[in-house]
Design a protein around this motif. Structure first.
Motif, PDB file in Angstrom:
ATOM      1  N   LEU A   1       5.633  -0.955 -22.116  1.00  0.00           N
ATOM      2  CA  LEU A   1       4.181  -1.141 -22.030  1.00  0.00           C
ATOM      3  C   LEU A   1       3.809  -2.590 -22.292  1.00  0.00           C
ATOM      4  N   GLN A   2       4.438  -3.214 -23.267  1.00  0.00           N
ATOM      5  CA  GLN A   2       4.124  -4.605 -23.574  1.00  0.00           C
ATOM      6  C   GLN A   2       4.521  -5.541 -22.431  1.00  0.00           C
ATOM      7  N   ASP A   3       5.658  -5.251 -21.772  1.00  0.00           N
ATOM      8  CA  ASP A   3       6.045  -6.056 -20.604  1.00  0.00           C
ATOM      9  C   ASP A   3       5.006  -5.915 -19.496  1.00  0.00           C
ATOM     10  N   CYS A   4       4.531  -4.688 -19.292  1.00  0.00           N
ATOM     11  CA  CYS A   4       3.492  -4.434 -18.289  1.00  0.00           C
ATOM     12  C   CYS A   4       2.233  -5.241 -18.613  1.00  0.00           C
ATOM     13  N   LEU A   5       1.788  -5.191 -19.848  1.00  0.00           N
ATOM     14  CA  LEU A   5       0.570  -5.906 -20.250  1.00  0.00           C
ATOM     15  C   LEU A   5       0.762  -7.417 -20.165  1.00  0.00           C
ATOM     16  N   ASP A   6       1.963  -7.893 -20.522  1.00  0.00           N
ATOM     17  CA  ASP A   6       2.252  -9.329 -20.400  1.00  0.00           C
ATOM     18  C   ASP A   6       2.105  -9.793 -18.961  1.00  0.00           C
ATOM     19  N   ARG A   7       2.632  -9.000 -18.022  1.00  0.00           N
ATOM     20  CA  ARG A   7       2.586  -9.401 -16.615  1.00  0.00           C
ATOM     21  C   ARG A   7       1.159  -9.389 -16.079  1.00  0.00           C
TER      22      ARG A   7
ATOM     23  N   GLU B   1       0.815  -1.213   0.000  1.00  0.00           N
ATOM     24  CA  GLU B   1       0.000   0.000   0.000  1.00  0.00           C
ATOM     25  C   GLU B   1       0.851   1.266   0.000  1.00  0.00           C
ATOM     26  N   LEU B   2       2.119   1.139   0.318  1.00  0.00           N
ATOM     27  CA  LEU B   2       2.989   2.307   0.450  1.00  0.00           C
ATOM     28  C   LEU B   2       3.680   2.702  -0.853  1.00  0.00           C
ATOM     29  N   TYR B   3       3.835   1.752  -1.758  1.00  0.00           N
ATOM     30  CA  TYR B   3       4.647   2.001  -2.949  1.00  0.00           C
ATOM     31  C   TYR B   3       3.885   1.630  -4.221  1.00  0.00           C
ATOM     32  N   MET B   4       4.363   2.194  -5.346  1.00  0.00           N
ATOM     33  CA  MET B   4       3.806   1.892  -6.676  1.00  0.00           C
ATOM     34  C   MET B   4       2.305   2.169  -6.744  1.00  0.00           C
ATOM     35  N   GLN B   5       1.853   3.194  -6.023  1.00  0.00           N
ATOM     36  CA  GLN B   5       0.446   3.571  -6.086  1.00  0.00           C
ATOM     37  C   GLN B   5       0.250   4.571  -7.215  1.00  0.00           C
ATOM     38  N   GLU B   6      -0.753   4.327  -8.044  1.00  0.00           N
ATOM     39  CA  GLU B   6      -0.967   5.185  -9.207  1.00  0.00           C
ATOM     40  C   GLU B   6      -1.326   6.617  -8.826  1.00  0.00           C
ATOM     41  N   THR B   7      -1.760   6.819  -7.576  1.00  0.00           N
ATOM     42  CA  THR B   7      -2.109   8.170  -7.116  1.00  0.00           C
ATOM     43  C   THR B   7      -0.892   8.973  -6.675  1.00  0.00           C
ATOM     44  N   GLN B   8       0.264   8.334  -6.559  1.00  0.00           N
ATOM     45  CA  GLN B   8       1.476   9.024  -6.105  1.00  0.00           C
ATOM     46  C   GLN B   8       2.093   9.809  -7.251  1.00  0.00           C
ATOM     47  N   LYS B   9       2.382  11.065  -7.005  1.00  0.00           N
ATOM     48  CA  LYS B   9       3.027  11.912  -7.996  1.00  0.00           C
ATOM     49  C   LYS B   9       4.232  12.600  -7.354  1.00  0.00           C
ATOM     50  N   PRO B  10       5.481  12.199  -7.647  1.00  0.00           N
ATOM     51  CA  PRO B  10       5.848  11.107  -8.544  1.00  0.00           C
ATOM     52  C   PRO B  10       5.648   9.743  -7.878  1.00  0.00           C
ATOM     53  N   ILE B  11       5.728   8.701  -8.667  1.00  0.00           N
ATOM     54  CA  ILE B  11       5.546   7.352  -8.151  1.00  0.00           C
ATOM     55  C   ILE B  11       6.630   7.035  -7.127  1.00  0.00           C
TER      56      ILE B  11
ATOM     57  N   PRO C   1       7.985  -2.326 -15.052  1.00  0.00           N
ATOM     58  CA  PRO C   1       8.604  -1.968 -16.339  1.00  0.00           C
ATOM     59  C   PRO C   1       8.384  -0.510 -16.729  1.00  0.00           C
ATOM     60  N   LEU C   2       7.297   0.083 -16.251  1.00  0.00           N
ATOM     61  CA  LEU C   2       6.977   1.462 -16.620  1.00  0.00           C
ATOM     62  C   LEU C   2       7.829   2.482 -15.876  1.00  0.00           C
ATOM     63  N   TYR C   3       8.310   2.101 -14.680  1.00  0.00           N
ATOM     64  CA  TYR C   3       8.964   3.084 -13.822  1.00  0.00           C
ATOM     65  C   TYR C   3      10.414   2.769 -13.483  1.00  0.00           C
ATOM     66  N   ILE C   4      10.892   1.593 -13.856  1.00  0.00           N
ATOM     67  CA  ILE C   4      12.275   1.225 -13.551  1.00  0.00           C
ATOM     68  C   ILE C   4      13.145   1.478 -14.763  1.00  0.00           C
ATOM     69  N   ASP C   5      14.215   2.249 -14.586  1.00  0.00           N
ATOM     70  CA  ASP C   5      15.176   2.503 -15.652  1.00  0.00           C
ATOM     71  C   ASP C   5      16.257   1.446 -15.568  1.00  0.00           C
ATOM     72  N   GLU C   6      16.138   0.415 -16.379  1.00  0.00           N
ATOM     73  CA  GLU C   6      17.023  -0.744 -16.260  1.00  0.00           C
ATOM     74  C   GLU C   6      18.482  -0.393 -16.514  1.00  0.00           C
ATOM     75  N   ASP C   7      18.746   0.411 -17.530  1.00  0.00           N
ATOM     76  CA  ASP C   7      20.139   0.737 -17.863  1.00  0.00           C
ATOM     77  C   ASP C   7      20.813   1.510 -16.743  1.00  0.00           C
ATOM     78  N   ALA C   8      20.093   2.463 -16.161  1.00  0.00           N
ATOM     79  CA  ALA C   8      20.694   3.276 -15.098  1.00  0.00           C
ATOM     80  C   ALA C   8      20.993   2.442 -13.867  1.00  0.00           C
ATOM     81  N   GLU C   9      20.070   1.603 -13.485  1.00  0.00           N
ATOM     82  CA  GLU C   9      20.265   0.852 -12.248  1.00  0.00           C
ATOM     83  C   GLU C   9      21.391  -0.164 -12.376  1.00  0.00           C
ATOM     84  N   MET C  10      21.586  -0.723 -13.577  1.00  0.00           N
ATOM     85  CA  MET C  10      22.638  -1.713 -13.755  1.00  0.00           C
ATOM     86  C   MET C  10      24.008  -1.093 -13.517  1.00  0.00           C
ATOM     87  N   LEU C  11      24.146   0.193 -13.846  1.00  0.00           N
ATOM     88  CA  LEU C  11      25.423   0.861 -13.651  1.00  0.00           C
ATOM     89  C   LEU C  11      25.662   1.221 -12.196  1.00  0.00           C
ATOM     90  N   GLU C  12      24.579   1.374 -11.437  1.00  0.00           N
ATOM     91  CA  GLU C  12      24.706   1.814 -10.054  1.00  0.00           C
ATOM     92  C   GLU C  12      25.090   0.691  -9.102  1.00  0.00           C
TER      93      GLU C  12
END
Length: 397
Positions: A346-352, A187-197, A253-264
């Motif tokens: 978006l397609q990864d999101c819909l697949d899940r 309930e604390l995270y990834m809520q669509e009402t959170q701006k920013p997420i 998939p919509l909110y995670i920047d895969e390339d950036a996190e891999m470098l961190e």
């Protein structure tokens, strides 16, 4: 013994001895063959207020200052000892809910937060199971529960020195607590009402992923193990964390920047026991990889439900509620001139979403208006898996 005599005997003791004795007196008042009378409940609340938390004076008025930090720790130690020594689950939960039920008092919530955090550190099963019952009775999405869970997250999941191994073991020692904890956390995270997420910290994501992936039946623990409540108490329905986890995995998939996190994330070097000084390099999982593993654990949990529980795992309405955010994301892509059927995120999101809905429906885990859910899914952007799932289950209705 009359109330005045009972209070008089407790007033002869200094703190913390009066708190220790008060717990014994409260047990005598509230625990028995029959439900306590309203008078007994009132007496117990007066004793708790004056002699346990020291919020009231002998006339029932509010006492200024309350407990100082040292006294709070002494009280927490007394409560821990009492709960650990209590072999009867009903008695333990009766006293715990009497102490911390309601929770309009922020001082009590502060003490409960410290108590719960210390129990996590010490892997104290008796205390954690009582906290799990408290979360369920309060409601895992209630403001008090969310505040308690936020305090635990702050104390245990933000530091690099956190002992994740000890935290991971809680799934086997206190599964009902872990189940309700995850429900509140979603309930604390990834809520669509959170701006920013708002995204969960990586340590928290790693531990929750381990819990769910390694123990498929964990998410049904609170439903399969009914809380041992006081006589006459109204049990609150256990809500599984599965709908919240569906949202996390779908939105990732919509909110995670895969390339950036891999470098961190640098590689971790660990020493393998039995190898003389040898070091083995283990690549840390990225957040994207953790969400992929969490999705698999989620699907395994939904499959396990068919054998163990009634169709009360995932509310159709909860899944429907996450769909507007997906449609909004697709609309933003269109506004930028992008093709939504080739956007990988978006397609990864819909697949899940399609995977979770298919496994949930196939295993009888969904309750509520399934026709409405399928109709809502049909308004999402084009996705091959989703179309197959929708068509298959619309024909079956």
């Amino acid at each position: 013994m009359s109330l005045s005599d009972l209070k008089h005997s407790l007033r002869k003791l200094e703190f913390p001895a009066c708190s220790k004795e008060a717990l014994i007196k409260i047990e005598q008042l509230l625990v028995g063959r029959a439900a306590p009378t309203s008078k007994q409940l009132d007496i117990a609340m007066e004793i708790i207020s004056e002699f346990v938390f020291c919020d009231a004076d002998r006339r029932g008025g509010r006492r200024g200052g309350g407990l100082n930090p040292l006294q709070e720790l002494q009280l927490i130690d007394i409560i821990c000892d009492y709960l650990s020594a209590c072999s009867n689950e009903t008695t333990k939960n009766t006293i715990f809910l009497s102490l911390f039920g309601g929770m309009e008092n922020q001082r009590k919530l502060k003490i409960l937060s410290i108590l719960a955090s210390m129990a996590v550190s010490a892997s104290s099963t008796p205390v954690l199971l009582a906290v799990g019952v408290w979360l369920q009775q309060m409601g895992c999405s209630s403001p008090q529960s969310l505040q308690l869970v936020e305090n635990i997250i702050r104390d245990h999941f933000y530091l690099n020195t956190t002992n994740l191994t000890a935290l991971k073991s809680l799934a086997s020692t206190a599964p009902q607590f872990v189940c309700n904890f995850i429900t509140a956390v979603t309930e604390l995270y990834m809520q669509e009402t959170q701006k920013p997420i708002k995204l969960p910290p990586k340590n928290l994501l790693e531990v929750i992923t381990f819990w769910v992936y390694s123990t498929p039946t964990l998410c049904m623990s609170a439903q399969l193990n009914a809380a041992a409540l006081p006589s006459g108490a109204i049990p609150m329905a256990a809500v599984t964390p599965l709908a919240g986890l569906v949202r996390w995995c779908a939105f990732a998939p919509l909110y995670i920047d895969e390339d950036a996190e891999m470098l961190e994330i640098p590689p971790k070097k660990i020493k393998i026991e039995g190898e003389r000084g040898a070091l083995k390099t283990v690549k840390a999982q990225s957040e994207s990889q953790l969400y992929i593993q969490l999705q698999l654990g989620l699907l395994q949990s939904l499959r396990a439900w068919r054998r163990r529980g009634p169709p009360a795992a995932v509310a159709a309405q909860r899944v429907t509620a996450l769909l507007p955010a997906v449609r909004e994301y697709a609309q933003r892509l269109l506004d930028r001139g992008c093709k939504i059927n080739t956007d990988q995120k978006l397609q990864d999101c819909l697949d899940r979403i399609g995977q979770a809905v298919q496994v949930a429906l196939a295993n009888g885990c969904v309750y509520g208006n399934i026709s409405s859910l399928l109709a809502s899914l049909d308004t999402l952007p084009e996705n091959r898996l989703l179309r197959i799932v929708i068509k298959t289950h619309q024909q079956a209705i």
